[in-house]
Motif scaffolding. Structure first.
Motif, PDB file in Angstrom:
ATOM      1  N   LEU A 158      82.979  67.731  41.891  1.00 52.16           N
ATOM      2  CA  LEU A 158      82.796  68.545  42.773  1.00 52.16           C
ATOM      3  C   LEU A 158      83.246  67.485  44.115  1.00 52.16           C
ATOM      4  N   MET A 159      83.089  67.977  46.242  1.00 53.60           N
ATOM      5  CA  MET A 159      83.451  67.542  46.470  1.00 53.60           C
ATOM      6  C   MET A 159      83.179  68.445  48.212  1.00 53.60           C
ATOM      7  N   ILE A 160      82.187  68.743  47.849  1.00 55.30           N
ATOM      8  CA  ILE A 160      81.461  69.879  49.068  1.00 55.30           C
ATOM      9  C   ILE A 160      81.214  69.207  50.258  1.00 55.30           C
ATOM     10  N   ILE A 161      82.813  70.494  51.677  1.00 53.14           N
ATOM     11  CA  ILE A 161      82.915  69.762  52.865  1.00 53.14           C
ATOM     12  C   ILE A 161      82.044  70.261  53.980  1.00 53.14           C
ATOM     13  N   PRO A 162      81.115  69.382  54.692  1.00 56.21           N
ATOM     14  CA  PRO A 162      80.100  70.542  55.336  1.00 56.21           C
ATOM     15  C   PRO A 162      81.046  70.815  56.700  1.00 56.21           C
ATOM     16  N   GLN A 163      80.765  72.970  56.647  1.00 52.00           N
ATOM     17  CA  GLN A 163      80.983  73.239  58.443  1.00 52.00           C
ATOM     18  C   GLN A 163      79.969  72.645  59.185  1.00 52.00           C
ATOM     19  N   GLU A 164      81.040  72.726  60.620  1.00 53.97           N
ATOM     20  CA  GLU A 164      80.724  72.396  62.029  1.00 53.97           C
ATOM     21  C   GLU A 164      78.868  72.710  62.427  1.00 53.97           C
ATOM     22  N   LYS A 165      78.733  74.059  61.825  1.00 52.74           N
ATOM     23  CA  LYS A 165      77.731  75.172  61.780  1.00 52.74           C
ATOM     24  C   LYS A 165      77.450  76.103  60.382  1.00 52.74           C
ATOM     25  N   ILE A 166      76.803  76.154  60.322  1.00 49.07           N
ATOM     26  CA  ILE A 166      76.601  77.226  59.375  1.00 49.07           C
ATOM     27  C   ILE A 166      74.915  77.348  58.961  1.00 49.07           C
ATOM     28  N   VAL A 167      74.125  78.235  58.469  1.00 44.22           N
ATOM     29  CA  VAL A 167      72.920  78.355  57.789  1.00 44.22           C
ATOM     30  C   VAL A 167      72.649  79.293  56.456  1.00 44.22           C
ATOM     31  N   TYR A 168      71.735  78.643  55.830  1.00 41.33           N
ATOM     32  CA  TYR A 168      71.220  78.743  55.009  1.00 41.33           C
ATOM     33  C   TYR A 168      70.362  79.385  54.427  1.00 41.33           C
ATOM     34  N   LYS A 169      69.810  80.925  53.298  1.00 40.53           N
ATOM     35  CA  LYS A 169      68.452  81.174  54.081  1.00 40.53           C
ATOM     36  C   LYS A 169      68.088  81.476  52.388  1.00 40.53           C
ATOM     37  N   ALA A 170      66.639  80.959  52.383  1.00 43.03           N
ATOM     38  CA  ALA A 170      66.089  80.769  51.595  1.00 43.03           C
ATOM     39  C   ALA A 170      64.634  81.855  51.416  1.00 43.03           C
ATOM     40  N   PHE A 251      85.827  72.238  48.199  1.00 44.94           N
ATOM     41  CA  PHE A 251      86.083  73.700  48.950  1.00 44.94           C
ATOM     42  C   PHE A 251      85.026  72.864  49.691  1.00 44.94           C
ATOM     43  N   VAL A 252      85.554  73.267  51.244  1.00 46.50           N
ATOM     44  CA  VAL A 252      84.761  74.068  52.135  1.00 46.50           C
ATOM     45  C   VAL A 252      82.582  74.446  51.713  1.00 46.50           C
ATOM     46  N   SER A 253      81.780  74.180  52.420  1.00 45.97           N
ATOM     47  CA  SER A 253      80.184  74.747  52.196  1.00 45.97           C
ATOM     48  C   SER A 253      80.471  76.524  52.461  1.00 45.97           C
ATOM     49  N   SER A 254      79.421  76.947  51.770  1.00 47.02           N
ATOM     50  CA  SER A 254      79.641  78.168  51.727  1.00 47.02           C
ATOM     51  C   SER A 254      78.720  79.399  51.367  1.00 47.02           C
ATOM     52  N   ASN A 255      78.286  80.116  52.544  1.00 46.01           N
ATOM     53  CA  ASN A 255      76.572  80.926  52.645  1.00 46.01           C
ATOM     54  C   ASN A 255      77.306  82.103  51.859  1.00 46.01           C
ATOM     55  N   PRO A 551      74.906  70.294  58.488  1.00 48.89           N
ATOM     56  CA  PRO A 551      76.405  71.099  59.232  1.00 48.89           C
ATOM     57  C   PRO A 551      77.004  69.695  59.852  1.00 48.89           C
ATOM     58  N   SER A 552      78.516  69.324  60.088  1.00 45.57           N
ATOM     59  CA  SER A 552      79.099  67.642  60.576  1.00 45.57           C
ATOM     60  C   SER A 552      77.785  67.246  60.983  1.00 45.57           C
ATOM     61  N   LYS A 553      77.292  68.137  61.865  1.00 46.75           N
ATOM     62  CA  LYS A 553      76.723  67.778  63.687  1.00 46.75           C
ATOM     63  C   LYS A 553      75.503  67.822  62.889  1.00 46.75           C
ATOM     64  N   LYS A 554      74.846  67.921  61.809  1.00 52.98           N
ATOM     65  CA  LYS A 554      73.145  67.449  62.654  1.00 52.98           C
ATOM     66  C   LYS A 554      72.596  66.434  61.377  1.00 52.98           C
ATOM     67  N   LYS A 555      71.782  66.087  62.569  1.00 53.92           N
ATOM     68  CA  LYS A 555      70.738  64.622  61.633  1.00 53.92           C
ATOM     69  C   LYS A 555      70.696  64.771  60.538  1.00 53.92           C
ATOM     70  N   PRO A 556      71.186  63.350  59.960  1.00 57.82           N
ATOM     71  CA  PRO A 556      70.385  63.993  58.239  1.00 57.82           C
ATOM     72  C   PRO A 556      69.230  63.083  57.950  1.00 57.82           C
ATOM     73  N   LEU A 557      68.748  63.818  56.632  1.00 55.40           N
ATOM     74  CA  LEU A 557      67.503  63.314  56.047  1.00 55.40           C
ATOM     75  C   LEU A 557      67.706  62.200  56.294  1.00 55.40           C
ATOM     76  N   PRO A 558      66.033  61.679  56.272  1.00 58.47           N
ATOM     77  CA  PRO A 558      65.585  60.211  56.077  1.00 58.47           C
ATOM     78  C   PRO A 558      65.827  59.289  54.550  1.00 58.47           C
ATOM     79  N   GLU A 559      66.185  58.537  54.419  1.00 59.14           N
ATOM     80  CA  GLU A 559      65.647  57.826  53.044  1.00 59.14           C
ATOM     81  C   GLU A 559      65.276  58.091  51.975  1.00 59.14           C
ATOM     82  N   PHE A 560      64.828  58.297  50.703  1.00 56.01           N
ATOM     83  CA  PHE A 560      64.438  58.617  49.669  1.00 56.01           C
ATOM     84  C   PHE A 560      64.071  57.696  48.825  1.00 56.01           C
ATOM     85  N   LYS A 561      63.274  57.378  47.504  1.00 53.94           N
ATOM     86  CA  LYS A 561      63.442  56.904  46.626  1.00 53.94           C
ATOM     87  C   LYS A 561      63.472  58.173  45.519  1.00 53.94           C
ATOM     88  N   ASN A 562      64.553  57.395  44.586  1.00 60.20           N
ATOM     89  CA  ASN A 562      64.979  58.954  44.104  1.00 60.20           C
ATOM     90  C   ASN A 562      64.284  58.370  41.938  1.00 60.20           C
TER      91      ASN A 562
END
Length: 595
Positions: A158-170, A251-255, A551-562
């Motif tokens: 897969l390859m998920i293409i981020p949208q410019e603006k999107i919000v997910y609910k949990a 495909f483009v990320s989807s809510n 979203p493409s304009k959001k600041k990415p998450l910090p680095e982490f150790k997997n």
């Protein structure tokens, strides 16, 4: 000792600043540096005095500045002499003092002079053989979040293409440290938390599986793209996974994409009787004795009239085995309903009860031979909790082994003469926390892998790291025995984190005890506070972030150790193959735990 071309400047930096000694010889450019460690503060003082004497003798003017000659010595407690060399730079401990002396490239002295040989000799004498990791090596220990999510997606074709603006609910339940999960999801600004389940929620995180949720899951399709060699290499370098496929979907990320934190059909490994049948069938299919990996087991479904009970009693009498552990065949976790019997007659009494579960299913029993010679930790029984993450995304079934677990200890010394004491024989936290000795010997009755490794090395002269590899192999066997029966409807996107329990006997042989859905995520001690936090974060990074990119304009998450290691990968076929022995979940109750 040193001539004009050997040292340009010496500065002490620290609580005491010594006189700067400058030289009038201009420096053309700054060369690379090597470090030679000197021992003792006296050598620093001697070096300074020698330079002062040299300065007076040559009448060096004091008009040069630190800006022109910025070499530094840091004080205290030790010293290092730095000289010019084309060899690689050695990195020393940060606590060491360093004397920086930079040699000018206007030097005309003979390269093989006696003084030069002395310096080279000192450099070789005090060189550290194993330098600390350089910055590049340290950076490789951590994952770039965007790159890591992309590689995980590639591994699932897969390859998920981020949208410019999107919000997910949990929606996340509060039980079993749901507050930690909520906190980690909330740290992703493109997610919002909701107070109750809704039809438009994207993530449904509960303690128990919600069977009704699966009917609303969707499958997303996208355009096909061709893998490049670089993309395949990224996947192989990260997970040692060689992609045979040439295409992936994008495909483009989807809510409208939804996911539950439990696999449909997870009872095939979390239900004690289903796990027994699946493991038994798998080992027999490859010509192995299942009871070399799991304790000898009898599944008694119809009391003492059951033919399996007759087999049990005959075996126990013939081999003079009296100590057995009896577990409910279904609807059992956290030590509920488990008994240790020290005679055949006691087993007979326990399995004679004719009980009906609240869902109308008749209660059955798992009778297992008790491991009566377990390896002990300070004379007390223990078991080992490990973790496994299963993802099924785009019909790519994967299992990951978490590389850190912990030891759960009992509160009382091991004694087979007292089989009624659960604080001796059951290491479940839900049982041990009611003992007056809980936390008396270890904080929260937990021991880290590192501490346990030192203990078995010192007491038994054994290497626990070898045992961890055996546990990982048993984990892989669990997946091989059950993957065709998990997620039977082949949903587009699902995942689950499982807890695995193992024991080790006095011969240092590991045994698989059980697999838990909804493993305990509570943090009763500093060890678990750190471990569980990293575990849940790693789970989100692999199972959630790649499918719900920011979203493409959001600041990415910090680095982490997997800390997850891929141990199993296969595409899931539409057909499940051979039907499992247990085809219906007796625990299939949509209990309301949405609070």
């Amino acid at each position: 000792m040193y001539n004009n071309n050997e040292l340009e400047k010496l500065v002490i930096k620290g609580s005491t600043r010594f006189q700067e000694v400058n030289f009038n010889q201009p420096r053309l450019f700054q060369p690379k540096l090597n470090i030679i460690k000197l021992k003792g503060f006296q050598q620093i003082v001697d070096l300074i005095k020698q330079q002062e004497s040299f300065s007076k003798h040559n009448q060096i003017p004091q008009n040069n500045t630190q800006k022109n000659l910025p070499s530094i010595l840091v004080y205290p407690p030790k010293a290092e002499l730095i000289t010019t060399s084309k060899k690689e730079i050695s990195i020393r401990k940060y606590s060491e003092t360093r004397v920086y002396g930079r040699k000018s490239f206007t030097e005309t002295a003979e390269p093989h002079s006696l003084e030069r040989r002395r310096i080279d000799t000192k450099r070789n004498k005090f060189a550290i053989k194993k330098p600390l990791p350089n910055k590049q090596e340290e950076q490789n220990m951590f994952e770039n979040p965007n790159d890591f999510a992309t590689i995980v997606s590639y591994s699932n074709l897969l390859m998920i293409i981020p949208q410019e603006k999107i919000v997910y609910k949990a929606f996340i339940t509060k039980g079993n440290n749901g507050q930690l999960v909520r906190q980690l999801i909330k740290s992703r600004s493109w997610w919002i938390l909701i107070d109750s389940p809704s039809n438009d929620m994207n993530l449904y995180w509960t303690q128990l599986r919600k069977q009704g949720f699966y009917k609303d899951l969707i499958t997303i399709t996208g355009n096909q793209s061709t893998f490049t060699k670089a993309q395949k290499k990224q996947v192989y370098d990260k997970f040692k996974l060689k992609l045979e496929e040439e295409k992936y979907s994008n495909f483009v990320s989807s809510n409208i994409l939804r996911v539950h934190n439990h696999l449909e059909g997870n009872f095939q490994i979390s239900n004690k009787k289903a796990l027994y049948y699946n493991m038994k069938s798998y080992y027999e299919s490859i010509g192995q004795d299942p009871f070399k990996f799991i304790p000898l087991t009898f599944h008694i479904q119809d009391g003492i009239k059951d033919p399996v009970y007759q087999q049990f009693e005959e075996y126990a009498r013939r081999n003079n085995i009296n100590v057995w552990i009896i577990k409910p065949g279904e609807q059992s976790n956290r030590g509920n309903g488990i008994e240790v019997a020290n005679s055949i007659s006691q087993v007979k009494r326990l399995v004679s009860y004719r009980e009906i579960h609240s869902n109308g299913v008749k209660k059955t029993f798992i009778v297992q031979q008790y491991i009566n010679k377990p390896l002990l930790y300070n004379k007390r029984k223990f078991d080992i909790r490990c973790f496994m993450l299963i993802t099924c995304i785009n019909h790519q079934f994967k299992a990951y082994w978490y590389q850190e677990g912990y030891i759960r200890t009992s509160c009382k010394e091991f004694n087979l003469d007292d089989t009624d004491c659960k604080y001796t024989h059951l290491t479940n936290d839900a049982v041990q926390k009611y003992s007056k000795n809980y936390g008396k010997y270890e904080t929260g009755n937990k021991v880290s892998f590192n501490d346990f490794t030192k203990y078995v090395q010192e007491i038994y002269n054994l290497n626990f790291n070898n045992t961890i590899e055996q546990l990982k192999s048993l984990c892989t066997d669990i997946v091989k025995a059950s993957y065709q029966h998990l997620d039977p409807n082949r949903h587009f996107y699902t995942f689950e984190l499982f807890g695995l329990d193992f024991m080790i006997d006095s011969d240092f042989k590991p045994w698989l005890i059980e697999v838990n859905t909804n493993p305990c995520l509570e943090t009763c001690c500093p060890l678990l506070t750190r471990l569980i936090n990293h575990l849940v974060e790693n789970t989100i990074r692999i199972a959630i972030d790649p499918m719900y990119p920011p979203p493409s304009k959001k600041k990415p998450l910090p680095e982490f150790k997997n800390n997850f290691e891929l141990i199993f990968n296969t595409p899931l076929k539409e057909q499940c193959g051979k039907l499992p022995e247990i085809q219906q979940d007796d625990d299939d109750l949509d209990v309301d735990d949405d609070n």
